[in-house]
Design an enzyme around this catalytic site. Sequence first.
Site, short mmCIF file in Angstrom:
data_model
loop_
_atom_site.label_atom_id
_atom_site.label_comp_id
_atom_site.label_asym_id
_atom_site.label_seq_id
_atom_site.Cartn_x
_atom_site.Cartn_y
_atom_site.Cartn_z
N SER A 144 -14.15 11.95 47.40
CA SER A 144 -12.73 11.79 47.07
C SER A 144 -12.14 13.18 46.93
O SER A 144 -12.87 14.15 46.71
CB SER A 144 -12.58 11.02 45.75
OG SER A 144 -11.27 11.15 45.21
N TYR A 157 -14.56 9.03 36.85
CA TYR A 157 -14.47 9.06 38.31
C TYR A 157 -14.54 10.50 38.82
O TYR A 157 -15.28 10.81 39.77
CB TYR A 157 -13.17 8.40 38.76
CG TYR A 157 -13.04 8.16 40.23
CD1 TYR A 157 -13.60 7.02 40.83
CD2 TYR A 157 -12.32 9.02 41.05
CE1 TYR A 157 -13.47 6.78 42.19
CE2 TYR A 157 -12.18 8.79 42.41
CZ TYR A 157 -12.75 7.67 42.97
OH TYR A 157 -12.62 7.43 44.32
#
Length: 262
Positions: A144, A157
């Site tokens: 990401s 995350y």
Amino acid sequence: MSSLHGKAAIVTGSTSGIGLGIARRFAAEGVDVVINGLGDAAAIEAERAGIEAEFGVRCLYSSANMLSGAEIADMVKLAVDSFGGCDILINNAGIQHVAPIDEFPDEKWEAIVRINLVAAFHSVKAALPAMKARGWGRIINIASAHALVASPYKSAYVAAKHGIAGLTKTVALEVATAGITVNAICPGYVWTPLVEAQIPDTMAARGLTKEQVINDVLLEAQPTKQFVTVDQVAGLALFLCGDDAASMTGAILSIDGGWTAH
């Protein structure tokens, strides 16, 4: 005929979103695929059968729980036993939760780190012997933009995705002479069920409307003001498995509309 024709791939978290797009793109190149993920059993079976019918490849479904190293190992064994090997591994499974760290539920932290990071360790560990046996392999970790930069309220995350970047580089060095490449793709915001699902939590955390979250939070970081598409991520994954990318390993590749250029 594609140079990947007849090879075997595992794509985790591939019953929807980015993972499904990648699985379909590889199947279109003649790659046999194991898909994995959650969802309605009938819908998953329809997707699996549809991939076989549309692309003329073999497609299996593994219900392996990404919280279980043993089930992940069994998923890899399914590919090896059924297809004769595991040439391509795409670690895509992921979950998200948005909350200030002092309010972040312990169980959410544990689940996010285990599914987004620890699961990749287990799948890589299980897949490498089959790749080494063939002298060829491609491991792609779907990270990401949050593997490179941070955003508030996403501590688990961001921590997990930064960990994926480190894992990618480490494994790449370990297998550099074995014909195996290991790279990470770092998408910005892709319009998927995962992104859509975090909008209500972000609305609550920041006191914003849905439209404000989309325009002022999600796309605020992307200079293009466009969501990355599933097909674009799948295309980059496919490129990384081809001959032209044979010298690319240990790379952390951004596909984020310019987000991390700031």
